[in-house]
Enzyme design. Structure first.
Site, PDB file in Angstrom:
ATOM      1  N   GLY A  18      27.562  -9.417  -1.344  1.00 22.58           N
ATOM      2  CA  GLY A  18      26.380 -10.283  -1.409  1.00 22.58           C
ATOM      3  C   GLY A  18      25.556  -9.986  -2.642  1.00 22.58           C
ATOM      4  O   GLY A  18      25.242 -10.886  -3.438  1.00 22.58           O
ATOM      5  N   GLU A  37      21.710   0.223  -5.905  1.00 20.68           N
ATOM      6  CA  GLU A  37      22.895   0.522  -5.091  1.00 20.68           C
ATOM      7  C   GLU A  37      23.211   2.014  -5.244  1.00 20.68           C
ATOM      8  O   GLU A  37      23.479   2.481  -6.349  1.00 20.68           O
ATOM      9  CB  GLU A  37      24.082  -0.336  -5.564  1.00 20.68           C
ATOM     10  CG  GLU A  37      25.444   0.080  -5.044  1.00 20.68           C
ATOM     11  CD  GLU A  37      25.570   0.075  -3.516  1.00 20.68           C
ATOM     12  OE1 GLU A  37      25.340  -0.969  -2.898  1.00 20.68           O
ATOM     13  OE2 GLU A  37      25.897   1.145  -2.957  1.00 20.68           O
ATOM     14  N   GLN A  45      36.046  -4.252   2.510  1.00 27.06           N
ATOM     15  CA  GLN A  45      36.201  -3.903   3.925  1.00 27.06           C
ATOM     16  C   GLN A  45      37.298  -4.693   4.653  1.00 27.06           C
ATOM     17  O   GLN A  45      37.908  -4.163   5.589  1.00 27.06           O
ATOM     18  CB  GLN A  45      34.856  -4.047   4.642  1.00 27.06           C
ATOM     19  CG  GLN A  45      33.788  -3.119   4.077  1.00 27.06           C
ATOM     20  CD  GLN A  45      32.390  -3.440   4.579  1.00 27.06           C
ATOM     21  OE1 GLN A  45      32.179  -3.780   5.727  1.00 27.06           O
ATOM     22  NE2 GLN A  45      31.417  -3.316   3.690  1.00 27.06           N
ATOM     23  N   CYS A 163      32.380  -9.299  10.790  1.00 27.05           N
ATOM     24  CA  CYS A 163      33.743  -9.749  11.048  1.00 27.05           C
ATOM     25  C   CYS A 163      34.124  -9.616  12.526  1.00 27.05           C
ATOM     26  O   CYS A 163      34.869  -8.713  12.913  1.00 27.05           O
ATOM     27  CB  CYS A 163      34.780  -9.032  10.199  1.00 27.05           C
ATOM     28  SG  CYS A 163      36.358  -9.917  10.281  1.00 27.05           S
ATOM     29  N   ASP A 298      25.230  -9.833   5.358  1.00 32.54           N
ATOM     30  CA  ASP A 298      25.101  -9.315   6.717  1.00 32.54           C
ATOM     31  C   ASP A 298      23.661  -9.045   7.141  1.00 32.54           C
ATOM     32  O   ASP A 298      23.346  -9.103   8.329  1.00 32.54           O
ATOM     33  CB  ASP A 298      25.902  -8.006   6.858  1.00 32.54           C
ATOM     34  CG  ASP A 298      27.406  -8.225   6.771  1.00 32.54           C
ATOM     35  OD1 ASP A 298      27.842  -9.395   6.709  1.00 32.54           O
ATOM     36  OD2 ASP A 298      28.144  -7.217   6.763  1.00 32.54           O
ATOM     37  N   LYS A 306      28.907 -12.901  10.597  1.00 33.62           N
ATOM     38  CA  LYS A 306      28.669 -12.132   9.378  1.00 33.62           C
ATOM     39  C   LYS A 306      29.990 -11.764   8.716  1.00 33.62           C
ATOM     40  O   LYS A 306      30.712 -10.887   9.206  1.00 33.62           O
ATOM     41  CB  LYS A 306      27.871 -10.867   9.718  1.00 33.62           C
ATOM     42  CG  LYS A 306      26.489 -11.186  10.271  1.00 33.62           C
ATOM     43  CD  LYS A 306      25.712  -9.940  10.596  1.00 33.62           C
ATOM     44  CE  LYS A 306      24.360 -10.258  11.232  1.00 33.62           C
ATOM     45  NZ  LYS A 306      23.436 -11.062  10.398  1.00 33.62           N
ATOM     46  N   THR A 307      30.316 -12.450   7.616  1.00 34.85           N
ATOM     47  CA  THR A 307      31.569 -12.195   6.900  1.00 34.85           C
ATOM     48  C   THR A 307      31.332 -12.298   5.394  1.00 34.85           C
ATOM     49  O   THR A 307      30.342 -12.893   4.946  1.00 34.85           O
ATOM     50  CB  THR A 307      32.653 -13.245   7.257  1.00 34.85           C
ATOM     51  OG1 THR A 307      32.192 -14.532   6.823  1.00 34.85           O
ATOM     52  CG2 THR A 307      32.963 -13.276   8.744  1.00 34.85           C
ATOM     53  N   ALA A 308      32.295 -11.764   4.635  1.00 40.00           N
ATOM     54  CA  ALA A 308      32.249 -11.953   3.187  1.00 40.00           C
ATOM     55  C   ALA A 308      32.473 -13.432   2.856  1.00 40.00           C
ATOM     56  O   ALA A 308      31.958 -13.941   1.861  1.00 40.00           O
ATOM     57  CB  ALA A 308      33.303 -11.079   2.514  1.00 40.00           C
ATOM     58  N   ALA A 309      33.241 -14.104   3.701  1.00 35.89           N
ATOM     59  CA  ALA A 309      33.484 -15.535   3.496  1.00 35.89           C
ATOM     60  C   ALA A 309      32.183 -16.325   3.558  1.00 35.89           C
ATOM     61  O   ALA A 309      31.986 -17.284   2.795  1.00 35.89           O
ATOM     62  CB  ALA A 309      34.448 -16.045   4.559  1.00 35.89           C
ATOM     63  N   CYS A 341      37.176 -16.642   9.254  1.00 36.07           N
ATOM     64  CA  CYS A 341      37.809 -15.416   9.712  1.00 36.07           C
ATOM     65  C   CYS A 341      39.315 -15.608   9.758  1.00 36.07           C
ATOM     66  O   CYS A 341      39.816 -16.366  10.585  1.00 36.07           O
ATOM     67  CB  CYS A 341      37.275 -15.058  11.101  1.00 36.07           C
ATOM     68  SG  CYS A 341      37.928 -13.488  11.668  1.00 36.07           S
TER      69      CYS A 341
HETATM   70  C1  LIG Z   1      37.013  -3.818   9.451  1.00 33.44           C
HETATM   71  C2  LIG Z   1      36.376  -4.988   8.756  1.00 33.44           C
HETATM   72  C3  LIG Z   1      37.109  -6.125   8.512  1.00 33.44           C
HETATM   73  C4  LIG Z   1      36.531  -7.224   7.885  1.00 33.44           C
HETATM   74  N1  LIG Z   1      37.287  -8.333   7.634  1.00 33.44           N
HETATM   75  C5  LIG Z   1      36.746  -9.399   7.009  1.00 33.44           C
HETATM   76  C6  LIG Z   1      37.547 -10.547   6.683  1.00 33.44           C
HETATM   77  O1  LIG Z   1      38.742 -10.599   6.975  1.00 33.44           O
HETATM   78  N2  LIG Z   1      36.941 -11.584   6.064  1.00 33.44           N
HETATM   79  C7  LIG Z   1      35.617 -11.552   5.715  1.00 33.44           C
HETATM   80  O2  LIG Z   1      35.132 -12.512   5.130  1.00 33.44           O
HETATM   81  N3  LIG Z   1      34.830 -10.484   6.011  1.00 33.44           N
HETATM   82  C8  LIG Z   1      35.364  -9.415   6.639  1.00 33.44           C
HETATM   83  N4  LIG Z   1      34.588  -8.311   6.915  1.00 33.44           N
HETATM   84  C9  LIG Z   1      33.125  -8.375   6.730  1.00 33.44           C
HETATM   85  C10 LIG Z   1      32.673  -8.159   5.308  1.00 33.44           C
HETATM   86  O3  LIG Z   1      33.249  -6.999   4.769  1.00 33.44           O
HETATM   87  C11 LIG Z   1      31.149  -8.069   5.296  1.00 33.44           C
HETATM   88  O4  LIG Z   1      30.617  -9.210   5.937  1.00 33.44           O
HETATM   89  C12 LIG Z   1      30.621  -7.987   3.869  1.00 33.44           C
HETATM   90  O5  LIG Z   1      31.042  -6.793   3.260  1.00 33.44           O
HETATM   91  C13 LIG Z   1      29.095  -8.065   3.873  1.00 33.44           C
HETATM   92  O6  LIG Z   1      28.637  -7.932   2.562  1.00 33.44           O
HETATM   93  P1  LIG Z   1      27.113  -7.481   2.271  1.00 33.44           P
HETATM   94  O7  LIG Z   1      27.000  -7.474   0.796  1.00 33.44           O
HETATM   95  O8  LIG Z   1      26.185  -8.294   3.084  1.00 33.44           O
HETATM   96  O9  LIG Z   1      27.036  -6.014   2.897  1.00 33.44           O
HETATM   97  P2  LIG Z   1      27.883  -4.722   2.518  1.00 33.44           P
HETATM   98  O10 LIG Z   1      29.245  -5.080   2.068  1.00 33.44           O
HETATM   99  O11 LIG Z   1      27.771  -3.810   3.701  1.00 33.44           O
HETATM  100  O12 LIG Z   1      27.111  -4.107   1.287  1.00 33.44           O
HETATM  101  C14 LIG Z   1      25.813  -3.581   1.415  1.00 33.44           C
HETATM  102  C15 LIG Z   1      25.562  -2.678   0.218  1.00 33.44           C
HETATM  103  O13 LIG Z   1      24.221  -2.204   0.299  1.00 33.44           O
HETATM  104  C16 LIG Z   1      24.205  -0.835  -0.018  1.00 33.44           C
HETATM  105  N5  LIG Z   1      23.046  -0.232   0.652  1.00 33.44           N
HETATM  106  C17 LIG Z   1      22.927   0.108   1.948  1.00 33.44           C
HETATM  107  N6  LIG Z   1      21.719   0.621   2.192  1.00 33.44           N
HETATM  108  C18 LIG Z   1      21.063   0.608   1.012  1.00 33.44           C
HETATM  109  C19 LIG Z   1      19.748   0.994   0.612  1.00 33.44           C
HETATM  110  N7  LIG Z   1      18.872   1.515   1.472  1.00 33.44           N
HETATM  111  N8  LIG Z   1      19.395   0.806  -0.689  1.00 33.44           N
HETATM  112  C20 LIG Z   1      20.270   0.247  -1.576  1.00 33.44           C
HETATM  113  N9  LIG Z   1      21.515  -0.124  -1.251  1.00 33.44           N
HETATM  114  C21 LIG Z   1      21.909   0.058   0.027  1.00 33.44           C
HETATM  115  C22 LIG Z   1      25.530  -0.295   0.493  1.00 33.44           C
HETATM  116  O14 LIG Z   1      25.891   0.908  -0.164  1.00 33.44           O
HETATM  117  C23 LIG Z   1      26.462  -1.453   0.193  1.00 33.44           C
HETATM  118  O15 LIG Z   1      27.059  -1.340  -1.065  1.00 33.44           O
HETATM  119  C24 LIG Z   1      35.164  -7.176   7.505  1.00 33.44           C
HETATM  120  C25 LIG Z   1      34.416  -6.010   7.733  1.00 33.44           C
HETATM  121  C26 LIG Z   1      35.016  -4.920   8.343  1.00 33.44           C
HETATM  122  C27 LIG Z   1      34.216  -3.657   8.564  1.00 33.44           C
END
Ligand SMILES: Cc1cc2nc3c(=O)[nH]c(=O)nc-3n(C[C@H](O)[C@H](O)[C@H](O)COP(=O)(O)OP(=O)(O)OC[C@H]3O[C@@H](n4cnc5c(N)ncnc54)[C@H](O)[C@@H]3O)c2cc1C
Length: 405
Positions: A18, A37, A45, A163, A298, A306-309, A341
């Site tokens: 994100g 970060e 993930q 996910c 997320d 909540k997904t990367a998609a 998903c």
């Molecule tokens: C097992 C598993 C399978 C998955 N499979 C899929 C799939 O098939 N398809 C799909 O679309 N999605 C899938 N996902 C979900 C996807 O990985 C997440 O929805 C996505 O990573 C969310 O992105 P984000 O940037 O919101 O959060 P995150 O990827 O969690 O990134 C958050 C970032 O914030 C940083 N952070 C945390 N706290 C702080 C702080 N206090 N200050 C500064 N930085 C901080 C972290 O270090 C991290 O780098 C899966 C997840 C898991 C766990």
């Protein structure tokens, strides 16, 4: 004592998909962007599910964060420890107070391992595992590979989780592996799910029950949530959300999907809604009370999975609305709740669920994506990871309209 040392036009908090995708898009428009970060590595993930079933090495999910930071973006390698949106400022772990003109919150969610008594100390040992963690994915494969029969129990906690398909993917892959390894005849496979159905969208729920759960003899129990683990006696305690009844279940392998919630730093700030997530408008992704704050991914309080998609669809909307706000315009781009998903249902098989806020399927391909297919598996295994690294986190346009990562 903290000191105000820096002001930034845009601060992006969090460098997951994100944060990276939005930082890249905004920097490409010539805006001054600082990305906060703490981690020195970025994790893909979605590979943890495949690593848990021995399909990929879990190390493949990692790349150095330094290589991921978009050109022109200033990386502040520290954590956000507090936010005061009413003052346009935040604090970081290295003792600074930063001020901003615009803030994008992209902090992901937090995994509450501690909310299951008995879990944190036994994770990865004595049959207890979870793919919701980098090393946990490798430990899960270790336990599945060495399983000699008995009761294999898989759990799904009360949502929201990230996910929501992953708990099932590892269930189906493990069940197939037990057949390959000739231990299925001596194995009972149970799925304890805290929700009333196996998937939120009826079309895919029906397809999963019909193609996976029923024919493979998986015992599905709905409305049961894992309450605690007695690892010394290999027993899991479940509670029924409707009747309040409790049940002790003996296990030989226990795959746990832990409860999840918004990061404490959001819960403890004025940014949060009643449930702790960032309180944004579900169409524009702009904060409901602070016009210069947006959220993606997320951590955003959006009624979708909540997904990367989902981030793939949110990122251009957020960028357009933030750019409008920078030039004093009202936000007009809207997000329809699109999420996806790719549900791997076996080694070489997957279905692809794609839907919106109304839980209506929004399928990309001109065939029924709820039918298991090799093509969808190959998409998940080989194509989507490349699109993640090459397009999503670089804030580039997706080569076609609606497909998850
Ligand atoms: C097992 C598993 C399978 C998955 N499979 C899929 C799939 O098939 N398809 C799909 O679309 N999605 C899938 N996902 C979900 C996807 O990985 C997440 O929805 C996505 O990573 C969310 O992105 P984000 O940037 O919101 O959060 P995150 O990827 O969690 O990134 C958050 C970032 O914030 C940083 N952070 C945390 N706290 C702080 C702080 N206090 N200050 C500064 N930085 C901080 C972290 O270090 C991290 O780098 C899966 C997840 C898991 C766990």
């Amino acid at each position: 004592m903290s000191t105000t040392t820096q002001h930034h036009r845009i601060v992006v908090a969090g460098g997951g998909p994100g944060g990276l995708s939005i930082a890249a898009r905004l920097a490409a428009h010539g805006l001054e962007v600082a990305l906060i970060e703490p981690s020195s590595r970025h994790v893909y993930q979605p590979f943890w599910t495949l690593a848990g079933a021995g399909i990929v090495d879990h190390e493949l999910s990692i790349r150095p964060m330094a290589d991921m930071i978009p050109g022109g973006v200033k990386w502040l390698k520290t954590s956000v420890t507090g936010v005061q949106p009413e003052l346009n400022q935040l604090q970081t772990e290295d003792g600074q107070t930063l001020s901003y003109d615009f803030l994008v919150v992209a902090l992901g969610l937090q995994i509450d391992w501690h909310k299951i008594p008995g879990l944190p100390e036994r994770l990865g040992q004595q049959g207890v595992c979870s793919i919701y963690d980098f090393s946990g994915s490798e430990q899960t494969w270790e336990l599945i590979r060495n399983f000699k029969g008995g009761h294999a129990v898989f759990t799904f906690p009360p949502p929201p989780i990230k996910c929501a398909g992953a708990p099932q993917k590892i269930l189906y892959l493990a069940e197939e592996y037990f057949r390959k390894a000739d231990v299925r005849d001596t194995t009972q496979v149970s799925y304890f799910c805290a929700t009333p159905t196996i998937f939120s969208v009826k079309k895919y729920a029906d397809a999963l029950m019909r193609q996976c759960v029923e024919p493979r003899g998986i015992e599905a129990h709905f409305n049961w949530r894992l309450k605690s683990i007695d690892a010394d006696n290999c027993q899991a305690l479940f509670e029924n959300s409707e009747s309040g009844e409790e049940k002790r279940v003996d296990y030989d392998l226990l795959h746990v999907v832990p409860p999840m919630s918004a990061p404490d730093v959001i819960k403890n700030s004025e940014l949060s809604n009643a449930e702790g997530w960032v309180d944004v408008d579900k169409a524009t992704l702009r904060h409901k009370r602070f016009d210069n704050v947006f959220a993606i991914g997320d951590c955003a309080g959006l009624p979708t999975s909540k997904t990367a998609a989902a981030i793939r669809a949110q990122s251009p909307v957020l960028a357009a609305n933030l750019l409008a706000a920078v030039s004093g315009q009202a936000p007009t781009a809207t997000y329809d709740g699109y999420t996806a998903c790719p549900l791997v249902t076996g080694y070489g098989k997957a279905i692809l669920a794609e839907f919106d806020y109304e839980l209506q399927p929004q399928e990309t391909f001109p065939f029924d994506q709820s039918k298991e297919s090799l093509l969808l598996y190959l998409l998940k295994r080989f194509v989507l990871p490349q699109l993640y690294w090459r397009a999503l986190i670089k804030g580039r346009r997706w080569p076609w309209s609606k497909v998850g990562t």
